[in-house]
Design a protein around this motif. Structure first.
Motif, short mmCIF file in Angstrom:
data_model
loop_
_atom_site.label_atom_id
_atom_site.label_comp_id
_atom_site.label_asym_id
_atom_site.label_seq_id
_atom_site.Cartn_x
_atom_site.Cartn_y
_atom_site.Cartn_z
N HIS A 171 0.82 -1.21 0.00
CA HIS A 171 0.00 0.00 0.00
C HIS A 171 0.86 1.26 0.00
CE1 HIS A 171 -4.22 -1.30 0.17
NE2 HIS A 171 -3.71 -2.40 0.69
N ILE A 172 2.06 1.19 0.55
CA ILE A 172 3.00 2.32 0.45
C ILE A 172 3.33 2.56 -1.03
CG2 ILE A 172 5.43 2.99 0.80
CD1 ILE A 172 3.87 3.61 3.22
N GLU A 173 3.57 1.48 -1.77
CA GLU A 173 3.84 1.61 -3.20
C GLU A 173 2.65 2.21 -3.94
OE1 GLU A 173 5.18 -2.19 -4.64
OE2 GLU A 173 6.86 -2.20 -3.23
N SER A 174 1.44 1.77 -3.59
CA SER A 174 0.23 2.31 -4.21
C SER A 174 0.07 3.79 -3.86
CB SER A 174 -1.01 1.54 -3.76
OG SER A 174 -0.94 0.21 -4.19
N PHE A 175 0.37 4.16 -2.62
CA PHE A 175 0.29 5.54 -2.18
C PHE A 175 1.25 6.41 -2.99
CE2 PHE A 175 1.71 8.99 0.65
CZ PHE A 175 0.49 9.56 0.99
N SER A 215 -5.98 12.13 -6.41
CA SER A 215 -6.23 12.53 -5.03
C SER A 215 -7.14 11.55 -4.28
CB SER A 215 -6.81 13.94 -4.97
OG SER A 215 -8.06 13.98 -5.62
N SER A 216 -8.14 10.97 -4.95
CA SER A 216 -9.01 10.03 -4.23
C SER A 216 -8.25 8.78 -3.81
CB SER A 216 -10.22 9.65 -5.09
OG SER A 216 -9.81 8.99 -6.27
N SER A 217 -7.34 8.31 -4.64
CA SER A 217 -6.52 7.15 -4.29
C SER A 217 -5.56 7.48 -3.16
CB SER A 217 -5.75 6.64 -5.50
OG SER A 217 -6.63 6.14 -6.47
N VAL A 218 -5.02 8.71 -3.17
CA VAL A 218 -4.10 9.14 -2.12
C VAL A 218 -4.82 9.10 -0.78
CG1 VAL A 218 -2.79 11.09 -1.18
CG2 VAL A 218 -2.61 10.52 -3.60
N HIS A 219 -6.04 9.62 -0.74
CA HIS A 219 -6.81 9.64 0.51
C HIS A 219 -7.14 8.23 0.98
CE1 HIS A 219 -7.18 13.93 0.79
NE2 HIS A 219 -7.56 13.99 -0.47
N PHE A 220 -7.51 7.35 0.05
CA PHE A 220 -7.82 5.97 0.41
C PHE A 220 -6.59 5.29 1.01
CE2 PHE A 220 -7.54 1.48 -0.66
CZ PHE A 220 -8.64 0.99 0.00
N GLU A 221 -5.46 5.39 0.32
CA GLU A 221 -4.24 4.73 0.79
C GLU A 221 -3.78 5.30 2.12
OE1 GLU A 221 -3.19 2.03 -0.41
OE2 GLU A 221 -4.17 2.05 -2.36
N TYR A 222 -3.87 6.62 2.28
CA TYR A 222 -3.48 7.25 3.54
C TYR A 222 -4.34 6.73 4.69
CZ TYR A 222 -2.47 10.78 7.05
OH TYR A 222 -2.12 11.40 8.22
N GLY A 223 -5.63 6.64 4.47
CA GLY A 223 -6.53 6.11 5.50
C GLY A 223 -6.20 4.68 5.86
N TYR A 224 -5.90 3.86 4.86
CA TYR A 224 -5.54 2.46 5.10
C TYR A 224 -4.26 2.38 5.94
CZ TYR A 224 -4.20 -2.35 4.40
OH TYR A 224 -3.83 -3.64 4.62
N LEU A 225 -3.25 3.15 5.55
CA LEU A 225 -1.97 3.11 6.25
C LEU A 225 -2.12 3.56 7.70
CD1 LEU A 225 0.24 4.56 3.38
CD2 LEU A 225 0.09 2.17 4.09
#
Length: 65
Positions: free
Chosen positions: A14-18, A27-37
């Motif tokens: 998920h760090i790689e995806s972020f 931006s929507s993917s950034v927010h999703f990945e940040y929330g997951y992390l």
């Protein structure tokens, strides 16, 4: 049940995806990945599992449960 090794690998994926989402300005993917992390970090803290971050942002779990 996930082992800590698998959890560490999934977190680092998920760090790689972020990073990819930041580079591609999604931006929507950034927010999703940040929330997951943040969620995974919170769970590890909640259960008292030791971990550390490298300079590249990848997670290393330091203890076995």
């Amino acid at each position: 049940m996930l082992t800590l090794d698998i959890l560490e690998g999934v977190y680092n994926d998920h760090i790689e995806s972020f990073n990819r989402a930041i580079n591609e300005d999604e931006s929507s993917s950034v927010h999703f990945e940040y929330g997951y992390l943040c969620g995974i970090e919170y769970v590890l803290l909640l259960f008292g599992i030791g971990f550390e971050f490298g300079n590249d942002g990848y997670l290393t779990i330091k203890q076995e449960v």
